[in-house]
Motif scaffolding. Structure first.
Motif, PDB file in Angstrom:
ATOM      1  N   ALA A 185      18.101  42.521  25.732  1.00  0.00           N
ATOM      2  CA  ALA A 185      18.927  41.879  26.753  1.00  0.00           C
ATOM      3  C   ALA A 185      19.929  40.928  26.119  1.00  0.00           C
ATOM      4  CB  ALA A 185      18.046  41.130  27.743  1.00  0.00           C
ATOM      5  N   LEU A 186      19.496  40.183  25.109  1.00  0.00           N
ATOM      6  CA  LEU A 186      20.405  39.270  24.414  1.00  0.00           C
ATOM      7  C   LEU A 186      21.508  40.046  23.705  1.00  0.00           C
ATOM      8  CD1 LEU A 186      21.220  36.482  23.382  1.00  0.00           C
ATOM      9  CD2 LEU A 186      19.581  36.778  21.505  1.00  0.00           C
ATOM     10  N   ALA A 187      21.112  41.094  22.979  1.00  0.00           N
ATOM     11  CA  ALA A 187      22.115  41.895  22.270  1.00  0.00           C
ATOM     12  C   ALA A 187      23.084  42.549  23.243  1.00  0.00           C
ATOM     13  CB  ALA A 187      21.411  42.965  21.425  1.00  0.00           C
ATOM     14  N   GLY A 188      22.563  43.103  24.334  1.00  0.00           N
ATOM     15  CA  GLY A 188      23.422  43.761  25.308  1.00  0.00           C
ATOM     16  C   GLY A 188      24.393  42.820  25.971  1.00  0.00           C
ATOM     17  N   SER A 189      23.982  41.568  26.145  1.00  0.00           N
ATOM     18  CA  SER A 189      24.872  40.602  26.779  1.00  0.00           C
ATOM     19  C   SER A 189      25.935  40.076  25.831  1.00  0.00           C
ATOM     20  CB  SER A 189      24.053  39.427  27.331  1.00  0.00           C
ATOM     21  OG  SER A 189      23.553  38.621  26.285  1.00  0.00           O
ATOM     22  N   LEU A 190      25.700  40.214  24.520  1.00  0.00           N
ATOM     23  CA  LEU A 190      26.661  39.726  23.527  1.00  0.00           C
ATOM     24  C   LEU A 190      27.672  40.789  23.101  1.00  0.00           C
ATOM     25  CD1 LEU A 190      24.247  37.681  21.221  1.00  0.00           C
ATOM     26  CD2 LEU A 190      25.942  36.761  22.808  1.00  0.00           C
ATOM     27  N   LEU A 191      27.304  42.053  23.278  1.00  0.00           N
ATOM     28  CA  LEU A 191      28.191  43.147  22.891  1.00  0.00           C
ATOM     29  C   LEU A 191      29.081  43.531  24.069  1.00  0.00           C
ATOM     30  CD1 LEU A 191      25.636  45.333  20.921  1.00  0.00           C
ATOM     31  CD2 LEU A 191      27.451  43.896  19.951  1.00  0.00           C
ATOM     32  N   PRO A 192      30.394  43.680  23.829  1.00  0.00           N
ATOM     33  CA  PRO A 192      31.307  43.888  24.962  1.00  0.00           C
ATOM     34  C   PRO A 192      31.552  45.344  25.305  1.00  0.00           C
ATOM     35  CG  PRO A 192      32.574  43.496  22.985  1.00  0.00           C
ATOM     36  CD  PRO A 192      31.118  43.404  22.582  1.00  0.00           C
ATOM     37  N   ALA A 193      31.747  45.581  26.581  1.00  0.00           N
ATOM     38  CA  ALA A 193      32.393  46.809  27.058  1.00  0.00           C
ATOM     39  C   ALA A 193      33.828  46.437  27.426  1.00  0.00           C
ATOM     40  CB  ALA A 193      31.662  47.348  28.284  1.00  0.00           C
ATOM     41  N   ASN A 194      34.758  47.339  27.165  1.00  0.00           N
ATOM     42  CA  ASN A 194      36.179  47.113  27.487  1.00  0.00           C
ATOM     43  C   ASN A 194      36.711  45.847  26.809  1.00  0.00           C
ATOM     44  OD1 ASN A 194      35.933  49.314  29.369  1.00  0.00           O
ATOM     45  ND2 ASN A 194      35.043  47.867  30.825  1.00  0.00           N
ATOM     46  N   GLN A 195      36.472  45.756  25.502  1.00  0.00           N
ATOM     47  CA  GLN A 195      36.802  44.537  24.768  1.00  0.00           C
ATOM     48  C   GLN A 195      38.281  44.170  24.848  1.00  0.00           C
ATOM     49  OE1 GLN A 195      35.466  44.582  20.714  1.00  0.00           O
ATOM     50  NE2 GLN A 195      35.801  42.391  20.435  1.00  0.00           N
ATOM     51  N   SER A 196      39.157  45.163  24.932  1.00  0.00           N
ATOM     52  CA  SER A 196      40.596  44.888  24.906  1.00  0.00           C
ATOM     53  C   SER A 196      41.170  44.530  26.282  1.00  0.00           C
ATOM     54  CB  SER A 196      41.347  46.100  24.357  1.00  0.00           C
ATOM     55  OG  SER A 196      41.152  47.238  25.181  1.00  0.00           O
ATOM     56  N   TRP A 197      40.327  44.488  27.312  1.00  0.00           N
ATOM     57  CA  TRP A 197      40.821  44.189  28.659  1.00  0.00           C
ATOM     58  C   TRP A 197      41.463  42.819  28.735  1.00  0.00           C
ATOM     59  CZ3 TRP A 197      39.074  40.422  32.270  1.00  0.00           C
ATOM     60  CH2 TRP A 197      39.639  40.551  33.558  1.00  0.00           C
ATOM     61  N   GLN A 198      42.559  42.728  29.458  1.00  0.00           N
ATOM     62  CA  GLN A 198      43.233  41.461  29.705  1.00  0.00           C
ATOM     63  C   GLN A 198      43.453  41.291  31.205  1.00  0.00           C
ATOM     64  OE1 GLN A 198      44.097  39.144  27.406  1.00  0.00           O
ATOM     65  NE2 GLN A 198      43.236  40.392  25.745  1.00  0.00           N
ATOM     66  N   GLN A 199      43.331  40.075  31.684  1.00  0.00           N
ATOM     67  CA  GLN A 199      43.623  39.818  33.084  1.00  0.00           C
ATOM     68  C   GLN A 199      45.124  39.955  33.325  1.00  0.00           C
ATOM     69  OE1 GLN A 199      41.685  36.641  35.255  1.00  0.00           O
ATOM     70  NE2 GLN A 199      40.493  36.076  33.443  1.00  0.00           N
ATOM     71  N   PRO A 200      45.527  40.560  34.442  1.00  0.00           N
ATOM     72  CA  PRO A 200      46.952  40.634  34.764  1.00  0.00           C
ATOM     73  C   PRO A 200      47.493  39.253  35.114  1.00  0.00           C
ATOM     74  CG  PRO A 200      45.665  41.384  36.635  1.00  0.00           C
ATOM     75  CD  PRO A 200      44.685  41.166  35.505  1.00  0.00           C
ATOM     76  N   GLU A 201      48.787  39.054  34.890  1.00  0.00           N
ATOM     77  CA  GLU A 201      49.393  37.766  35.247  1.00  0.00           C
ATOM     78  C   GLU A 201      49.375  37.550  36.755  1.00  0.00           C
ATOM     79  OE1 GLU A 201      53.203  37.042  33.599  1.00  0.00           O
ATOM     80  OE2 GLU A 201      52.579  37.457  31.524  1.00  0.00           O
ATOM     81  N   HIS A 202      49.590  38.617  37.498  1.00  0.00           N
ATOM     82  CA  HIS A 202      49.579  38.531  38.954  1.00  0.00           C
ATOM     83  C   HIS A 202      48.723  39.676  39.480  1.00  0.00           C
ATOM     84  CE1 HIS A 202      52.744  35.545  38.696  1.00  0.00           C
ATOM     85  NE2 HIS A 202      53.421  36.368  37.911  1.00  0.00           N
ATOM     86  N   GLY A 203      47.555  39.348  39.974  1.00  0.00           N
ATOM     87  CA  GLY A 203      46.651  40.376  40.471  1.00  0.00           C
ATOM     88  C   GLY A 203      45.919  39.900  41.702  1.00  0.00           C
ATOM     89  N   ILE A 204      44.777  40.504  41.950  1.00  0.00           N
ATOM     90  CA  ILE A 204      43.911  40.115  43.059  1.00  0.00           C
ATOM     91  C   ILE A 204      42.841  39.183  42.510  1.00  0.00           C
ATOM     92  CG2 ILE A 204      42.281  40.953  44.796  1.00  0.00           C
ATOM     93  CD1 ILE A 204      43.877  43.601  44.734  1.00  0.00           C
ATOM     94  N   GLN A 205      42.712  38.021  43.111  1.00  0.00           N
ATOM     95  CA  GLN A 205      41.723  37.064  42.631  1.00  0.00           C
ATOM     96  C   GLN A 205      40.348  37.404  43.185  1.00  0.00           C
ATOM     97  OE1 GLN A 205      41.755  32.972  44.082  1.00  0.00           O
ATOM     98  NE2 GLN A 205      41.262  32.220  42.026  1.00  0.00           N
TER      99      GLN A 205
END
Length: 218
Positions: free
Chosen positions: A14-34
């Motif tokens: 559980a610790l390892a799974g929570s530390l390893l990312p999925a979609n690491q390159s994702w960025q929040q849009p400047e203007h999106g849905i909050q």
């Protein structure tokens, strides 16, 4: 293999799974849905606007479902989980052995939990804000919608929650120690392309991927 060993392996995974990312390159849009990701320390859920240009929840989640329709909000907090744990354990201290055992072994008795909120804001420790694109939001909506169990007229089945501002809805899915309420929240976000943990059976593993709101020091 002893119970202690199995438990240790589970916690380390559980610790390892929570530390390893999925979609690491994702960025929040400047203007999106909050949206918001929230936890009460035991369960996590996703806060969404009841109405937006991307989706309208009001045909499915209606004021008359509530005993007091004035509690109908601008937003909903939605989580999915084990029916016994949800109904009987609002907090860790309330967790009963029978419900915990059923949740670990596995059960198809699951519910969606919906809170009504009015214009929520980020809050330290338990509520984190994120922005998502319309396309990402539609994927989140689709994943949540398919969990509602509907009757032959397309209506959900609500039942009382903890208070006047929340309800449980009959849901589909299988809950067990490897697919918990927190895994579900995480998977809904990750499958929409949002950065999240690889495997997060506990609430802390979900929340670590979303930054704390900055305190105003002015």
């Amino acid at each position: 293999m002893t119970v202690t060993t199995v438990t240790s392996i589970y916690l380390l995974a559980a610790l390892a799974g929570s530390l390893l990312p999925a979609n690491q390159s994702w960025q929040q849009p400047e203007h999106g849905i909050q949206l918001f990701v929230e936890t009460n320390g035991l369960h996590t859920g996703i806060i969404m606007p009841l109405q937006s240009d991307a989706h309208d929840w009001t045909n499915l989640i209606r004021p008359e479902h509530l005993a007091d329709p004035t509690q109908y909000g601008s937003h909903i907090l939605v989580g999915w989980g084990h029916a016994g744990v949800y109904r009987n354990a609002q907090h860790w201290r309330d967790l009963r052995f029978a419900d915990a055992a059923s949740a670990i072994i596995g059960s198809d008795s699951v519910l969606l939990h919906v809170y009504h909120l009015k214009y929520p804001q980020p809050y330290p420790h338990y509520r984190r804000s994120i922005e998502v694109t319309e396309a990402e939001y539609r994927k989140i909506v689709a994943a949540i919608q398919k969990r509602f169990v509907l009757d032959d007229k397309g209506n959900p089945t609500p039942s009382p929650g903890y208070g006047d501002d929340d309800l449980f809805y009959e849901a589909s899915g299988h809950y067990n120690a490897f697919h918990t309420c927190n895994n579900w929240t995480n998977e809904v976000l990750a499958n929409a392309g949002i950065r999240a943990g690889l495997w997060t059976p506990f609430s802390g593993g979900v929340m670590r991927w979303f930054p704390e709101p900055q305190e105003n020091t002015d």
